[in-house]
Enzyme design. Structure first.
Site, PDB file in Angstrom:
ATOM      1  N   TYR A 206     -21.503  13.534 -55.629  1.00 56.35           N
ATOM      2  CA  TYR A 206     -20.961  12.561 -56.650  1.00 56.35           C
ATOM      3  C   TYR A 206     -21.625  12.105 -58.102  1.00 56.35           C
ATOM      4  O   TYR A 206     -22.872  12.161 -58.645  1.00 56.35           O
ATOM      5  CB  TYR A 206     -19.937  11.261 -55.787  1.00 56.35           C
ATOM      6  CG  TYR A 206     -19.320  11.062 -55.580  1.00 56.35           C
ATOM      7  CD1 TYR A 206     -17.980  12.400 -55.571  1.00 56.35           C
ATOM      8  CD2 TYR A 206     -18.695  11.217 -54.146  1.00 56.35           C
ATOM      9  CE1 TYR A 206     -17.022  12.086 -54.607  1.00 56.35           C
ATOM     10  CE2 TYR A 206     -17.971  11.366 -53.496  1.00 56.35           C
ATOM     11  CZ  TYR A 206     -17.511  12.177 -53.412  1.00 56.35           C
ATOM     12  OH  TYR A 206     -15.969  11.851 -51.873  1.00 56.35           O
TER      13      TYR A 206
ATOM     14  N   LYS B 175     -25.526 -15.261 -31.782  1.00 58.45           N
ATOM     15  CA  LYS B 175     -24.418 -14.468 -33.051  1.00 58.45           C
ATOM     16  C   LYS B 175     -24.715 -13.497 -33.844  1.00 58.45           C
ATOM     17  O   LYS B 175     -25.316 -12.677 -33.793  1.00 58.45           O
ATOM     18  CB  LYS B 175     -24.615 -16.076 -34.035  1.00 58.45           C
ATOM     19  CG  LYS B 175     -26.259 -16.382 -34.633  1.00 58.45           C
ATOM     20  CD  LYS B 175     -25.871 -17.242 -35.304  1.00 58.45           C
ATOM     21  CE  LYS B 175     -27.211 -17.329 -36.557  1.00 58.45           C
ATOM     22  NZ  LYS B 175     -27.610 -17.921 -37.172  1.00 58.45           N
TER      23      LYS B 175
ATOM     24  N   MET C 289     -19.785   7.495 -48.794  1.00 55.16           N
ATOM     25  CA  MET C 289     -18.480   6.603 -47.831  1.00 55.16           C
ATOM     26  C   MET C 289     -19.031   7.032 -46.091  1.00 55.16           C
ATOM     27  O   MET C 289     -19.384   6.386 -45.032  1.00 55.16           O
ATOM     28  CB  MET C 289     -17.337   6.937 -47.554  1.00 55.16           C
ATOM     29  CG  MET C 289     -16.301   6.566 -46.869  1.00 55.16           C
ATOM     30  SD  MET C 289     -14.383   6.111 -46.556  1.00 55.16           S
ATOM     31  CE  MET C 289     -14.525   5.373 -48.431  1.00 55.16           C
TER      32      MET C 289
ATOM     33  N   ARG D 233     -27.903 -28.073 -45.589  1.00 60.32           N
ATOM     34  CA  ARG D 233     -26.591 -27.056 -44.820  1.00 60.32           C
ATOM     35  C   ARG D 233     -25.370 -27.780 -43.976  1.00 60.32           C
ATOM     36  O   ARG D 233     -24.608 -27.977 -45.089  1.00 60.32           O
ATOM     37  CB  ARG D 233     -27.193 -25.482 -44.368  1.00 60.32           C
ATOM     38  CG  ARG D 233     -25.879 -24.153 -44.807  1.00 60.32           C
ATOM     39  CD  ARG D 233     -26.363 -23.645 -43.719  1.00 60.32           C
ATOM     40  NE  ARG D 233     -27.710 -23.257 -42.704  1.00 60.32           N
ATOM     41  CZ  ARG D 233     -28.157 -22.397 -41.904  1.00 60.32           C
ATOM     42  NH1 ARG D 233     -27.883 -21.451 -42.610  1.00 60.32           N
ATOM     43  NH2 ARG D 233     -28.069 -22.523 -40.588  1.00 60.32           N
TER      44      ARG D 233
END
Length: 826
Positions: free
Chosen positions: A721, A493, A770, A593
């Protein structure tokens, strides 16, 4: 030497059961039903291990055309098979006896190579160095085990002038068996290290075990600087009194006295003294391991009488040994397997086996260069290649080189031929390749890396490397902790924890796991579309996806009455054709759950017995804290509750319902609760709950990037930055091609995170951007284009997880899909 089936029976001391023609000669020995080439002349050995039984694959072999088998038992189903069986007590021992007999038929020089590291490199480099003069047979890749060695020795034939055979061991008592098969006339002991230490009491014991390979040899080559090897040889009673030694050393007197080693940017000069003459070699490598491997090869060639100048000339042309096959995403939805360093029949067979494992595309294509210096007649050589491509189901080929082009008439499949790589590239059109798996297999002089580059999907330089061998190693480690009857469900998964769904599922299917599990239906559908046939459980089924699950034979986890009712209503429809649709019942034993409560069981059983369209395939639950010792008493309560609830469910049916509870850490810590099946998740990918368990696992995923630019920034400036990268000294700053869009958390900014450059940890400086971030590499000698490790074996992802206050799972699954996955298989 010709081997009839009766001759093989005589050699191995077996008993014959004849149900097929007896006159067929045995030419190929096979232990893996997935690697059969010439079925009619193959003898399949049904080898039994702790968790493996080759007898299970006899029917598959028979379907492929094999009619001769070496077995240790005759089962009832064999009696009606159109096949011949040789029955022996131990099929592995029979394989070794047959190969040992074959070795005795030849008097050629045989070199046996052992050691903790470097065996394959030394063997492959000796082949490169001597192939202009000799017809050499060698172990394929690293076939150095109790099975691999006899298969290697079986390759020896009358035209060969020299054999190079690797020998590897993992426990005491193994080397004597290999010695009888190899019977090396010359030995090379590369070094001694900690590999496979777990089965030896001391390193001394391991050294002495390895030395047994050379008990009947004429000459042994080794480095005197390994004190353990030198001391063992000096005190050994195992070695023959007539054994001669060729030694080399940087520290003490030896046959080859190694002196100055001068390393440049991309080459290294090694000086030495041999028979009072000054000699030298230059190699196109600078790492210490390559230097040591080259000196072993140098020693071997000097022993054989090669001219020092010839050795130097050939050493300069050594090529890297492709220890792995890489698979990458290609143009137009293609998959590219890159093996562009060498091309010979042995490595071609291995590469084709890897190609055949891939099921994501129906079309299999090979780009193949001339095979250099094989020692065979050209027409016979390419006739063998054509037969191999046919046997392996290759659909299309592109041949490049003068020799293969001359023999193109031998290849009966869609094909194109070119004189050289540049001719192919001039004719190259991307639209000619679509939805196919392409194997690029070429000898180094053909420069096939240019073809690989043309066929690869364009992506930025950050990659997540997935080591499929490590994944298989981890699978086998957990298998070794299971009862022989316990099945395995593998979790694939969340894009296989970030590693890539199909590629991981495919290798797990190849290695015979019993079940796969995905989170959502669309993940299972994609696996079905790419050729995965294993049963697949869907852990988070949605009502609107039930029809797709039926269509693609996926099996839902059912955890409440709402899902059960809606599935039941769907299965009543006339247009839905699914008799006894398999489901998996989720029980809540304390995780709270998802799942049915214990009080739900009576009503659940009534509803299931009344539904004739459903079959309960399994019942399972989740352990909340199997990796934490402080919660062991709670885990034991969960185990007891699951046992009680699942017993009640099983008693309601006239068939057995499979039960599974343990996850990766549970397999190690609660072995008494294996039930019928276990679920392996994060452990497969190399992450364990305990230090002891971690030591047995191998790293699977390595996130890499490159240095885009290097700047020298004075201490008066800031970086990045918001000017957060405050410098305390004049700093060399490397900008690397990875950022938060690739999965690097911004909390790793300003020194919190580290990356690996030239083997040294360096801090992130300034904010993570980024698409990139900056590193302080002031104390590292690096250049633009150099590799940077974000996490991997040397910089574990657990360290990053600890900094971020999270778990390894989260970091792995957050590696962006824009990061190219590269799969490699050694």
């Amino acid at each position: 030497m010709e081997y009839s089936i009766h001759k093989v029976c005589e050699i191995t001391g077996g008993n014959m059961v004849v149900n097929a023609p007896e006159k067929i000669l045995v030419e190929d020995l096979v232990t893996d039903n997935r690697k059969i080439i010439h079925a009619d002349t193959s003898l399949f050995f049904a080898i039994k291990g702790e968790r493996h039984d080759g007898h299970k694959f006899i029917e598959s072999c028979l379907e492929q055309g094999v009619c001769n088998f070496m077995v240790s038992e005759i089962r009832s189903e064999f009696e009606t098979m159109h096949a011949n069986f040789i029955v022996v007590d131990d099929t592995l021992e029979a394989l070794q006896v047959l190969s040992s007999f074959h070795r005795l038929q030849f008097s050629l020089p045989v070199t046996g190579i052992t050691g903790s590291n470097g065996k394959t490199i030394v063997k492959e480099w000796l082949y490169q160095l001597m192939r202009p003069d000799k017809n050499i047979v060698r172990s394929p890749k690293s076939y150095n085990s109790q099975v691999g060695v006899p298969l290697s020795v079986w390759q020896i034939s009358p035209e060969h002038q020299l054999a190079l055979i690797e020998a590897g061991i993992s426990k005491p008592g193994e080397m004597e068996k290999l010695r009888k098969i190899i019977l090396p006339t010359i030995g090379i002991f590369t070094n001694i290290g900690t590999a496979h230490d777990e089965n030896f009491a001391t390193l001394d014991e391991k050294v002495n075990e390895k030395l047994k390979l050379f008990a009947s040899s004429d000459t042994l080559i080794y480095c005197r600087d390994y004190n353990l090897i030198q001391e063992a040889i000096s005190g050994s009673n195992e070695l023959s009194d007539t054994l001669k030694f060729f030694t080399w050393s940087r520290k003490t007197k030896a046959d080859l006295q190694v002196g100055r080693i001068s390393k440049g940017l991309d080459e290294c000069e090694i000086q030495g003294v041999y028979k009072n003459d000054f000699i030298k070699i230059r190699i196109p490598f600078t790492d210490d391991a390559s230097v040591e491997n080259a000196i072993h090869c140098w020693s071997f060639l000097l022993l054989l009488g090669y001219d020092p100048d010839t050795i130097d000339e050939r050493m300069q042309n050594l090529s890297p040994v492709a220890m792995r096959l890489e698979m990458k995403e290609g143009i137009n939805n293609c998959s590219i397997i890159n093996d562009s360093y060498n091309s010979d029949i042995g490595s071609l067979t291995i590469a084709l086996d890897f190609l055949n494992q891939q099921k994501q595309h129906k079309t299999k294509t090979i780009v193949l260069s001339d095979i250099l210096q094989s020692g065979k007649n050209e027409e016979n050589l390419y006739g063998d290649v054509a037969e191999l491509l046919k046997a392996k189901g290759v659909d299309k080929m592109i041949g490049i080189g003068d020799s293969i082009t001359r023999q193109q008439h031998l290849f009966n499949l869609p094909k194109k031929f070119y004189q050289n790589t540049d001719d192919f590239l001039r004719d190259f059109s991307p639209v000619a390749f679509r939805d196919e798996t392409i194997l690029i297999k070429g000898a180094r002089p053909f420069g096939f890396e240019k073809i690989s580059k043309a066929l690869q999907q364009k992506a930025h330089e950050t990659v997540l490397e997935i080591n499929l061998n490590a994944l298989v190693h981890n699978l086998n480690y957990y298998r070794s902790r299971l009862k022989p009857t316990t099945k395995i469900m593998a979790m694939v998964k969340a894009f296989s924890y970030g590693s890539g769904s199909f590629e991981i599922a495919n290798i797990l299917q190849f290695h015979h796991v019993d079940y796969l599990a995905v989170a959502y239906t669309d993940e299972g559908v994609e696996l079905r579309k790419t050729g995965i046939t294993l049963p697949i459980m869907v852990m988070n089924p949605e009502v609107q996806s039930f029809e797709a699950m039926i269509q693609y034979k996926l099996e839902p986890e059912i955890y409440n009455f709402r899902l059960l009712n809606q599935l039941g209503e769907l299965l009543k429809r006339d247009d839905i054709k699914s008799h006894l649709f398999p489901i998996h019942l989720k029980l809540d034993t304390g995780m709270h759950r998802l799942g049915f409560e214990e009080s739900d069981i009576p009503e659940l059983m009534v509803r299931l017995r009344n539904n004739k369209n459903i079959r309960v395939q399994s019942v399972f639950s989740h352990l909340a804290a199997s990796d934490e010792a402080e919660h062991d008493s709670f885990t034991k309560l969960q185990i007891e509750k699951f046992s009680r609830m699942s017993d009640e469910i099983n008693s309601a049916f006239d068939y057995h319902v499979c039960r599974h509870l343990l996850n990766s850490s549970g397999v190690i810590r609660f072995q008494e609760a294996q039930f019928d099946m276990v679920r392996l998740g994060i452990g497969l990918y190399g992450f364990a709950a305990t230090t002891h368990e971690q030591a047995h696992l191998q790293n699977v995923a390595t996130l890499k990037t490159t240095i885009s630019q290097i700047k020298n920034v004075p201490a008066t400036e800031t970086i990045g930055y918001s000017r957060k990268g405050i410098l305390k000294r004049d700093t060399q700053v490397a900008t690397v091609a990875i950022g938060y869009a690739d999965g690097i958390n911004r909390r790793l900014s300003n020194g919190a995170g580290k990356m690996l450059v030239k083997g040294k940890r360096v801090p992130v400086i300034g904010h993570v951007c980024m698409d990139m971030c900056m590193l302080d590499i002031t104390d590292v000698h690096a250049k633009e284009g150099d590799e940077v490790i974000v996490f991997g074996a040397e910089l574990p992802v657990q360290e990053m997880a600890k900094i971020l206050g999270t778990i390894s799972y989260e970091i792995l699954v957050n590696v962006s899909q824009r990061v190219k996955r590269v799969y490699f298989h050694e």
